[in-house]
Design an enzyme around this catalytic site. Structure first.
Site, PDB file in Angstrom:
ATOM      1  N   LYS A  11       0.804  -1.243  -0.046  1.00 52.06           N
ATOM      2  CA  LYS A  11       0.066  -0.153  -0.021  1.00 52.06           C
ATOM      3  C   LYS A  11       0.807   0.973  -0.087  1.00 52.06           C
ATOM      4  O   LYS A  11       2.157   1.381   0.219  1.00 52.06           O
ATOM      5  CB  LYS A  11      -0.867   0.065   1.255  1.00 52.06           C
ATOM      6  N   TYR A  51     -12.739  -1.573  -3.847  1.00 50.57           N
ATOM      7  CA  TYR A  51     -13.164  -1.661  -2.409  1.00 50.57           C
ATOM      8  C   TYR A  51     -14.610  -1.783  -2.189  1.00 50.57           C
ATOM      9  O   TYR A  51     -15.218  -1.181  -1.362  1.00 50.57           O
ATOM     10  CB  TYR A  51     -12.500  -0.668  -1.573  1.00 50.57           C
ATOM     11  N   PHE A  59     -15.275   3.922   7.105  1.00 49.06           N
ATOM     12  CA  PHE A  59     -14.086   4.442   6.887  1.00 49.06           C
ATOM     13  C   PHE A  59     -13.797   4.378   5.267  1.00 49.06           C
ATOM     14  O   PHE A  59     -12.731   4.553   4.863  1.00 49.06           O
ATOM     15  CB  PHE A  59     -13.069   3.241   7.450  1.00 49.06           C
ATOM     16  N   ARG A  87      -2.244 -14.634   4.970  1.00 50.92           N
ATOM     17  CA  ARG A  87      -2.792 -13.659   6.035  1.00 50.92           C
ATOM     18  C   ARG A  87      -2.043 -13.845   7.292  1.00 50.92           C
ATOM     19  O   ARG A  87      -1.824 -13.086   8.137  1.00 50.92           O
ATOM     20  CB  ARG A  87      -4.301 -14.333   6.223  1.00 50.92           C
ATOM     21  N   THR A  93      -5.449  -6.967  10.697  1.00 53.62           N
ATOM     22  CA  THR A  93      -5.629  -5.819   9.956  1.00 53.62           C
ATOM     23  C   THR A  93      -5.034  -4.671  10.931  1.00 53.62           C
ATOM     24  O   THR A  93      -4.476  -3.489  10.036  1.00 53.62           O
ATOM     25  CB  THR A  93      -7.106  -5.649   9.717  1.00 53.62           C
ATOM     26  N   ARG A 104       2.775  -6.562   9.032  1.00 54.69           N
ATOM     27  CA  ARG A 104       1.929  -5.205   9.475  1.00 54.69           C
ATOM     28  C   ARG A 104       2.809  -4.805  10.693  1.00 54.69           C
ATOM     29  O   ARG A 104       2.876  -3.652  11.046  1.00 54.69           O
ATOM     30  CB  ARG A 104       0.489  -5.519   9.625  1.00 54.69           C
ATOM     31  N   ASN A 114      -1.958   0.390   6.554  1.00 51.25           N
ATOM     32  CA  ASN A 114      -1.568  -0.801   7.056  1.00 51.25           C
ATOM     33  C   ASN A 114      -0.614  -1.631   6.285  1.00 51.25           C
ATOM     34  O   ASN A 114      -0.517  -2.966   6.491  1.00 51.25           O
ATOM     35  CB  ASN A 114      -2.818  -1.646   7.866  1.00 51.25           C
ATOM     36  N   HIS A 117      -1.972  -5.604   1.525  1.00 53.52           N
ATOM     37  CA  HIS A 117      -3.400  -6.182   1.539  1.00 53.52           C
ATOM     38  C   HIS A 117      -3.124  -7.770   1.235  1.00 53.52           C
ATOM     39  O   HIS A 117      -2.225  -8.191   0.535  1.00 53.52           O
ATOM     40  CB  HIS A 117      -4.192  -5.456   0.584  1.00 53.52           C
ATOM     41  N   GLU A 128      -9.649 -10.280  -7.353  1.00 57.47           N
ATOM     42  CA  GLU A 128      -8.828  -8.958  -6.976  1.00 57.47           C
ATOM     43  C   GLU A 128      -7.602  -9.236  -8.305  1.00 57.47           C
ATOM     44  O   GLU A 128      -7.104  -8.125  -8.636  1.00 57.47           O
ATOM     45  CB  GLU A 128      -8.276  -9.192  -5.452  1.00 57.47           C
TER      46      GLU A 128
HETATM   47  P1  CMP Z   1      -7.645  -4.294   3.916  1.00 56.21           P
HETATM   48  O1  CMP Z   1      -8.231  -5.519   4.655  1.00 56.21           O
HETATM   49  O2  CMP Z   1      -6.435  -4.623   3.004  1.00 56.21           O
HETATM   50  O3  CMP Z   1      -8.816  -3.668   2.915  1.00 56.21           O
HETATM   51  C1  CMP Z   1      -9.960  -2.765   3.729  1.00 56.21           C
HETATM   52  C2  CMP Z   1      -9.009  -1.989   4.533  1.00 56.21           C
HETATM   53  O4  CMP Z   1      -9.762  -0.908   5.047  1.00 56.21           O
HETATM   54  C3  CMP Z   1      -8.098  -2.525   5.443  1.00 56.21           C
HETATM   55  O5  CMP Z   1      -7.307  -3.181   5.050  1.00 56.21           O
HETATM   56  C4  CMP Z   1      -7.776  -1.477   6.495  1.00 56.21           C
HETATM   57  O6  CMP Z   1      -6.710  -0.721   5.985  1.00 56.21           O
HETATM   58  C5  CMP Z   1      -9.013  -0.395   6.159  1.00 56.21           C
HETATM   59  N1  CMP Z   1      -9.902  -0.202   7.317  1.00 56.21           N
HETATM   60  C6  CMP Z   1      -9.888   1.154   8.049  1.00 56.21           C
HETATM   61  N2  CMP Z   1     -10.723   0.942   8.999  1.00 56.21           N
HETATM   62  C7  CMP Z   1     -10.925  -0.457   9.278  1.00 56.21           C
HETATM   63  C8  CMP Z   1     -11.871  -0.980   9.985  1.00 56.21           C
HETATM   64  N3  CMP Z   1     -12.367  -0.413  11.259  1.00 56.21           N
HETATM   65  N4  CMP Z   1     -12.193  -2.311   9.937  1.00 56.21           N
HETATM   66  C9  CMP Z   1     -11.436  -2.963   8.938  1.00 56.21           C
HETATM   67  N5  CMP Z   1     -10.691  -2.123   7.996  1.00 56.21           N
HETATM   68  C10 CMP Z   1     -10.549  -1.011   8.116  1.00 56.21           C
END
Ligand code: CMP
Length: 139
Positions: A11, A51, A59, A87, A93, A104, A114, A117, A128
C-alpha cells in the site's frame, strides 16, 4: 485462478516509507513465488471499484483517499495454502494487534495505513487478481 495463489498489494504508506523491497524480501523468504507484479497509481474510480465491498463502511472515504495517495505494488503470489499462509504472514488488519514478526507489525503504522493487503479467500484472490492483471501478465 489456481487455488494455490493469492493476491497482494503493497500500500501507499509502505511504498512512501521505502519498505517495498523489504516487504517483498519477507514475502519471498516465507516461500511465496511472485508470478505477477506491477506498480500502479490507482484512480479514485479504480479504488472505489476494488473496495466496493466496503462502500457502506464508515471508513470507506478515508480508505479511498489513502489508497489513491500514492502508487501501490500489486502482485500475485504462489505457494501451497497461499491465502491462509499469506494472511498469517501479514498479521492482523490492525498493526497494534498484529503478532511479532508479521509484516504489519514490522512495517505498518495504523489500521488505515496498514502497509499491505492480502486476499481473504480463494474466490476473492481470483477476483482481485483479475482486477489488476490480464492473463498474459501472469506467469
Ligand atoms: P484491507 O483488509 O487490506 O482492506 C480494507 C481496508 O480498510 C483494511 O485493510 C484497512 O486498512 C481499512 N480499514 C480502516 N478501518 C477499518 C476497520 N475499522 N475495519 C477494517 N478495515 C479497516
Amino acid at each position: 485462478m489456481k487455488n494455490n495463489r493469492t493476491f497482494t498489494m503493497i500500500k501507499p504508506d509502505a511504498i512512501q516509507n521505502g519498505y517495498a523491497g523489504l516487504i517483498l524480501a519477507e514475502i519471498e523468504k516465507a516461500g511465496f513465488k511472485i508470478v505477477a507484479m506491477k506498480m500502479r497509481q490507482l484512480s479514485t474510480e479504480a479504488a472505489k471499484e476494488f473496495y466496493q465491498i466496503h462502500k457502506e463502511r464508515p471508513f470507506f472515504n478515508d480508505l479511498i483517499n489513502y489508497m489513491t495517495s500514492g502508487p501501490i505494488v500489486a502482485a500475485i503470489l504462489e505457494k501451497e495454502n497461499a491465502v491462509l499462509d499469506f494472511r498469517a504472514l501479514i498479521g492482523n488488519t490492525n498493526p497494534e494487534e498484529a503478532e511479532e514478526g508479521t509484516i504489519r507489525k514490522m512495517y505498518a503504522k495504523s489500521i488505515d495505513a496498514n502497509a499491505i493487503h492480502g486476499s481473504d479467500s480463494d474466490e476473492n484472490a481470483a477476483i482481485e487478481a483479475a482486477f489488476h492483471f490480464d492473463n498474459d501478465e501472469i506467469i
